[in-house]
Motif scaffolding. Structure first.
Motif, PDB file in Angstrom:
ATOM      1  N   ALA A 283       0.840  -1.198   0.000  1.00  0.00           N
ATOM      2  CA  ALA A 283       0.000   0.000   0.000  1.00  0.00           C
ATOM      3  C   ALA A 283       0.873   1.244   0.000  1.00  0.00           C
ATOM      4  N   LEU A 284       0.520   2.194  -0.849  1.00  0.00           N
ATOM      5  CA  LEU A 284       1.275   3.436  -0.940  1.00  0.00           C
ATOM      6  C   LEU A 284       0.716   4.444   0.049  1.00  0.00           C
TER       7      LEU A 284
ATOM      8  N   ARG B 108      -0.927   7.674   1.549  1.00  0.00           N
ATOM      9  CA  ARG B 108      -1.946   8.565   1.000  1.00  0.00           C
ATOM     10  C   ARG B 108      -1.823   9.953   1.618  1.00  0.00           C
TER      11      ARG B 108
ATOM     12  N   ALA C 170       5.888   7.838  -3.795  1.00  0.00           N
ATOM     13  CA  ALA C 170       4.688   8.112  -3.004  1.00  0.00           C
ATOM     14  C   ALA C 170       5.048   8.585  -1.599  1.00  0.00           C
TER      15      ALA C 170
ATOM     16  N   GLU D 144      -0.357  15.261  -3.226  1.00  0.00           N
ATOM     17  CA  GLU D 144      -1.201  14.118  -3.580  1.00  0.00           C
ATOM     18  C   GLU D 144      -0.564  13.386  -4.745  1.00  0.00           C
TER      19      GLU D 144
ATOM     20  N   ARG E 172      -0.814  10.328  -7.609  1.00  0.00           N
ATOM     21  CA  ARG E 172      -1.696   9.415  -8.340  1.00  0.00           C
ATOM     22  C   ARG E 172      -0.903   8.784  -9.477  1.00  0.00           C
ATOM     23  N   SER E 173      -1.059   7.473  -9.621  1.00  0.00           N
ATOM     24  CA  SER E 173      -0.459   6.776 -10.764  1.00  0.00           C
ATOM     25  C   SER E 173      -1.579   6.039 -11.490  1.00  0.00           C
TER      26      SER E 173
ATOM     27  N   ARG F  17      -0.026  -1.901  -9.224  1.00  0.00           N
ATOM     28  CA  ARG F  17       0.805  -0.867  -8.611  1.00  0.00           C
ATOM     29  C   ARG F  17       0.200   0.533  -8.760  1.00  0.00           C
TER      30      ARG F  17
ATOM     31  N   THR G 119      -2.370   3.622  -8.399  1.00  0.00           N
ATOM     32  CA  THR G 119      -3.361   4.094  -7.437  1.00  0.00           C
ATOM     33  C   THR G 119      -4.714   4.293  -8.114  1.00  0.00           C
ATOM     34  N   HIS G 120      -4.694   4.495  -9.439  1.00  0.00           N
ATOM     35  CA  HIS G 120      -5.915   4.747 -10.194  1.00  0.00           C
ATOM     36  C   HIS G 120      -5.955   3.872 -11.458  1.00  0.00           C
TER      37      HIS G 120
END
Length: 117
Positions: free
Chosen positions: A5-6, A8, A35, A44, A46-47, A58, A60-61
């Protein structure tokens, strides 16, 4: 293998980094430190990649659409939304990132792996 988990950052961050993993897949193994640095700097992170891409676990989106440019459109959509109240850096190797940055150059910037930041 499943990615850890990255970290947040709250959606209230003043800056955002959007990374296109389809065009920059070689960065997939470096996402945790990127991250973490973003989280420490309240940026913030986002990948993005297609849900069926080899690095989807891997991202996030992950983008579920099967359309060819769906990931690029998701990045542009999010960049446009985020740029209303924060600075956004879009890192891609395609035309879409450069185009969205040209619309709001005061809030959105584009970088490629080969170009200067």
């Amino acid at each position: 293998r499943e990615a850890a988990a990255l970290p947040r950052v709250p959606a209230t961050a003043a800056k955002a980094l959007l990374l296109d993993l389809e065009n920059l897949a070689f960065l997939a193994g470096h996402l945790p430190p990127i991250a973490l640095l973003c989280a420490q700097s309240t940026i913030e992170f986002r990948s993005y990649t297609a849900a069926r891409h080899e690095h989807a676990n891997r991202a996030t989106h992950p983008v579920a659409s099967r359309e060819k440019e769906a990931v690029d459109v998701a990045i542009v959509w999010d960049a446009a939304t985020l740029a209303r109240d924060r600075e956004v850096l879009v890192v891609t190797d395609d035309l879409f990132g450069r185009t969205v940055a040209s619309v709001r150059p005061d809030r959105c910037r584009h970088a490629t792996w080969a170009g200067p930041l």
